[in-house]
Write an enzyme that holds these catalytic residues in place. Structure first.
Site, mmCIF file in Angstrom:
data_model
loop_
_atom_site.group_PDB
_atom_site.id
_atom_site.type_symbol
_atom_site.label_atom_id
_atom_site.label_comp_id
_atom_site.label_asym_id
_atom_site.label_seq_id
_atom_site.Cartn_x
_atom_site.Cartn_y
_atom_site.Cartn_z
ATOM 1 C CE LYS A 37 -0.453 0.221 5.041
ATOM 2 N NZ LYS A 37 -1.380 0.312 6.178
ATOM 3 N NE ARG A 133 -6.615 1.747 12.280
ATOM 4 C CZ ARG A 133 -5.373 1.551 11.829
ATOM 5 N NH1 ARG A 133 -4.480 2.515 11.877
ATOM 6 N NH2 ARG A 133 -5.025 0.374 11.341
ATOM 7 C CE1 TYR A 263 13.515 31.687 2.354
ATOM 8 C CE2 TYR A 263 13.953 29.329 2.253
ATOM 9 C CZ TYR A 263 13.586 30.513 1.631
ATOM 10 O OH TYR A 263 13.282 30.516 0.301
ATOM 11 C CG MET A 311 10.063 23.692 -2.367
ATOM 12 S SD MET A 311 9.002 24.767 -3.353
ATOM 13 C CE MET A 311 7.835 25.317 -2.114
#
Length: 373
Positions: A37, A133, A263, A311
């Site tokens: 998955k 759950r 930053y 980023m």
């Protein structure tokens, strides 16, 4: 690396196969689903499934969309849908494709009983043994099992549950694990007394490693990809690294004492130092919350993150690295060219997260390169 940018995820398919065999060895007489998955935990579901196709008798995914992608790639094995189905409209496709859905709510049982599928459906009844759950309570599970077992188009009925604390070593985790195992035993014994055979799928990766939650099926997930499945105090295993996230330096800079970096002046050089800029950032899946000191390998030598992850780039300390160059191999996690390993679990600790989020978070813009020894 990538065609131009020097960043890629190297996927060692032989290591994946080694880890599957290790899981199967822990499973005793049970068989192991290969859980692929979430794009095989970020490794590439179709490539990993094909690499395991001659070893694994079945696969497991979260939902039909993931199963369909495997079928479209040529995988013909049974595929368990761990979240089941979300609408009765999915049942014809489930029957046609031979998917095995988990059934965890009463409306799903009702839908299965009311369906008129072209082929029988292999259903996996979900027991809530204490995770709270998905799934039925013990009493509900006994009732719903009897309803499904009486249906002519429901075949291959299994009982499945999920352990919440199989990976933990503290007393509370151990007690929860034992309570859940006792709940499963109670339900199986009650159904046996009613004349039913109850094949079970109990063990996730940590329970598989522990070896005391045997069943007809195991479902190893994270263990296949080389990350630690549980606290080493529970038990450690000889896993091999599957994914190596690697890049190269794209710049080497000198900082004077007191100069800021990145930053928000998030790092101030405490002394004169050399730093390297690496082509990898949070848009590639490297966690933006990585703390100063999170480890990285440069040419097989340990270094550390300094400053904030951007980023597209991050910055590392090169002050104590011997002869760094723009050609130096930078490993964010995984295996360096000299064989040195930086475990993804160690990097995850530096990011206040878990290995699952790092590996599944590697973005689509990072090329995957698959290889066998």
């Amino acid at each position: 690396m990538g065609r131009y940018r020097p960043l890629r995820a190297d996927i060692d398919l032989d290591a994946l196969r080694h880890n599957y065999r290790l899981a199967q060895a822990q499973a005793g007489s049970g068989r192991c689903l290969a859980v692929v998955k979430a794009n095989a935990y970020g490794h590439g579901a179709t490539a990993c499934a094909h690499a395991l196709a001659d070893l694994a008798p079945a696969f497991a995914v979260a939902m039909i969309e993931e199963a369909d992608a495997l079928r479209d790639s040529g995988i013909t094995h049974p595929i368990v849908l761990l979240e089941g189905f979300f609408s009765p409209a999915e049942l014809p496709l489930i029957a046609e494709q031979g998917y095995w859905p988990a059934v965890h709510q009463a409306w799903q049982v009702d839908a299965l009983l009311a369906a008129r599928p072209a082929r029988p459906i292999n259903a996996w009844l979900k027991l809530d043994s204490g995770m709270h759950r998905l799934g039925f309570s013990a009493d509900e599970a006994v009732t719903q099992w009897q309803r499904l077992a009486a249906c002519s188009h429901v075949q291959g009925l299994h009982l499945i549950t999920h352990f919440a604390t199989a990976d933990g070593a503290d007393d509370a985790a151990q007690q929860q694990y034992e309570r859940q195992r006792a709940c499963v035993t109670d339900v199986v014994e009650r159904l046996n007394a009613l004349g039913y055979e109850v094949p079970c799928c109990l063990a996730n990766s940590p329970a598989t490693v522990r070896g005391n939650a045997q069943g007809a099926w195991h479902r190893p997930g994270i263990i296949l990809y080389g990350a630690a499945p549980c606290d080493p105090k529970v038990r450690s295993v000889s896993l091999k690294t599957v994914m190596t996230l690697r890049s190269r330096l794209i710049a080497i800079r000198s900082l004077a004492a007191g100069e800021p970096l990145g930053y928000g002046r998030g790092f101030i050089a405490p002394h004169a130092m050399t730093v390297g800029i690496v082509a990898c950032g949070y848009a590639d899946g490297y966690d933006r919350h990585a703390r100063e000191g999170t480890p990285v390998l440069v040419g097989g030598q340990r270094s550390r993150i300094v400053g904030r992850v951007s980023m597209d780039m991050l910055t590392i300390d090169l002050t104590d690295i011997v002869a760094p160059t723009l050609d130096s191999d930078v490993v964010l996690w995984g295996r360096a060219e000299d064989g040195t390993v930086l475990a993804v679990d160690e990097v995850a600790q530096g990011c206040d997260t878990i290995s699952y989020t790092l590996m599944t978070g590697v973005s689509a813009r990072v090329p995957r390169r698959y290889h066998r020894s």
